[in-house]
Design an enzyme around this catalytic site. Structure first.
Site, PDB file in Angstrom:
ATOM      1  N   ARG A 162       0.867  -1.167   0.000  1.00 17.70           N
ATOM      2  CA  ARG A 162       0.000   0.000   0.000  1.00 17.70           C
ATOM      3  C   ARG A 162       0.912   1.227   0.000  1.00 17.70           C
ATOM      4  O   ARG A 162       2.044   1.169   0.488  1.00 17.70           O
ATOM      5  CB  ARG A 162      -0.897   0.020   1.241  1.00 17.70           C
ATOM      6  N   LYS A 185      -2.321  -2.765   7.620  1.00 17.35           N
ATOM      7  CA  LYS A 185      -3.603  -2.409   8.220  1.00 17.35           C
ATOM      8  C   LYS A 185      -3.813  -3.165   9.522  1.00 17.35           C
ATOM      9  O   LYS A 185      -3.492  -4.341   9.629  1.00 17.35           O
ATOM     10  CB  LYS A 185      -4.739  -2.760   7.249  1.00 17.35           C
ATOM     11  N   HIS A 253      -2.787   2.763  -5.809  1.00 17.00           N
ATOM     12  CA  HIS A 253      -3.329   1.501  -5.275  1.00 17.00           C
ATOM     13  C   HIS A 253      -3.582   0.487  -6.388  1.00 17.00           C
ATOM     14  O   HIS A 253      -3.568  -0.719  -6.146  1.00 17.00           O
ATOM     15  CB  HIS A 253      -4.616   1.763  -4.502  1.00 17.00           C
ATOM     16  N   ARG A 256      -0.847  -2.004  -6.706  1.00 22.17           N
ATOM     17  CA  ARG A 256      -0.958  -3.129  -5.762  1.00 22.17           C
ATOM     18  C   ARG A 256      -1.925  -4.179  -6.313  1.00 22.17           C
ATOM     19  O   ARG A 256      -1.667  -5.374  -6.252  1.00 22.17           O
ATOM     20  CB  ARG A 256      -1.429  -2.605  -4.405  1.00 22.17           C
ATOM     21  N   HIS A 279      -3.822  -9.544   3.614  1.00 16.56           N
ATOM     22  CA  HIS A 279      -5.267  -9.603   3.786  1.00 16.56           C
ATOM     23  C   HIS A 279      -5.624 -10.498   4.963  1.00 16.56           C
ATOM     24  O   HIS A 279      -5.093 -11.606   5.082  1.00 16.56           O
ATOM     25  CB  HIS A 279      -5.945 -10.167   2.529  1.00 16.56           C
ATOM     26  N   TYR A 288      -9.601 -11.120  -6.746  1.00 15.20           N
ATOM     27  CA  TYR A 288      -8.721 -11.095  -7.912  1.00 15.20           C
ATOM     28  C   TYR A 288      -9.026 -12.227  -8.884  1.00 15.20           C
ATOM     29  O   TYR A 288      -8.764 -12.105 -10.078  1.00 15.20           O
ATOM     30  CB  TYR A 288      -7.251 -11.129  -7.467  1.00 15.20           C
TER      31      TYR A 288
END
Length: 307
Positions: A162, A185, A253, A256, A279, A288
């Site tokens: 990110r 995150k 982004h 990514r 994630h 994806y």
């Protein structure tokens, strides 16, 4: 809020938020979003009921109250996606509170989340991604700024970072080796491989950067020497995509997203990609696969004689 809630209710909300921050290790931004969602909900309930909301009143929220709140949100133009997030915050609080206060939270927990179409990631093609890494570096005549911007976008695409993660790399991480420890995150830590081109791009920038690399300080600097803001990279990419004729979705982004999609297309393992991206849920990474399927169907429709 202080006038609408009893001291016990305010204390309960504070303890719930503290638990999210310390036990579940949620980020400050996530905690603030939870707080805002719950305050908005309880403010509505207070006005709807016409009375101050203590723990007893909060526990007595029923199905009709939840329907009224949902209807109010829709009438105010709140999107289905935003309403689903707000409802999730409210449910999380009620689940926590019910365990401690011993009431039945079914009326809240059984409220159905509105359906919405999840947005698919919008990656660049492999050709456009490779060209973007060069094009971004041509947006500033100053050699060190050009090298800086190239290094940042190469990390985004080469390592799947990110933009906030790339800009948080400090002098303590130097020299870059074959792997980099990232705090993403929710303060979740992961280790990502650093490919040769990304490492070389960072080294090229460091050789030209006029600002000293100080322990604990970000390596990517603005013109005056302070930490580089995301806006600087976003601006460079906006200029580059305009020159390349790419849509507005070609953001930092998106690099990514491109990293994940291109790995998947090359036969990468979905769970390995999940780890590389950081994630928490495999379902997030699975979007994806939908991108790949959508692209396949688009090619089919354009190429098939009866498409």
């Amino acid at each position: 809020m202080s006038l609408a809630l009893s001291e016990a209710a305010r204390d309960a909300m504070g303890r719930w938020l503290d638990g999210l921050a310390s036990v579940l290790d949620r980020s400050d931004r996530t905690i603030e979003a939870y707080r805002a969602d719950l305050v908005e909900f309880l403010t509505f309930i207070t006005l709807h009921k016409g009375e101050s909301q203590g723990l007893g009143a909060i526990a007595r929220v029923d199905v009709a109250d939840m329907r009224s709140w949902m209807a109010n949100q829709r009438a105010r133009g709140v999107s289905a996606r935003s309403l689903a997030r707000r409802l999730s915050s409210v449910k999380s609080f009620y689940r926590w509170l019910a365990e401690r206060e011993g009431f039945d939270p079914t009326a809240v927990l059984s409220t159905r989340s509105p359906r919405f179409q999840r947005k698919l990631p919008r990656p660049l093609s492999e050709e456009d991604a490779a060209k973007m890494l060069t094009q971004v570096g041509e947006q500033d005549a100053r050699a060190w700024v050009s090298a800086r911007d190239t290094a940042v976008v190469t990390l985004l695409y080469g390592c799947g970072l990110r933009i906030s993660e790339a800009l948080s790399i400090t002098a303590d991480d130097l020299p870059l080796g074959t792997a980099l420890r990232i705090h993403g995150k929710g303060k979740k830590e992961r280790v990502v491989p650093v490919i040769g081109p990304a490492r070389q791009a960072v080294e090229a920038y460091l050789e030209l950067c006029p600002h000293p690399m100080e322990a604990g300080q970000p390596i990517f600097r603005g013109i005056k020497g302070g930490p580089l803001s995301p806006g600087g990279i976003q601006k460079a990419m906006a200029a580059a995509r305009a020159q390349m004729g790419l849509p507005s979705s070609a953001t930092p982004h998106a690099l990514r997203h491109s990293f994940a999609t291109h790995l998947l297309n090359a036969g990468g393992d979905l769970r390995a990609i999940q780890e590389l991206l950081g994630h928490a849920s495999l379902a997030t990474t699975q979007t994806y696969t939908a991108v790949d399927s959508a692209r396949l169907m688009e090619v089919y429709r354009k190429a098939h004689p009866r498409g």
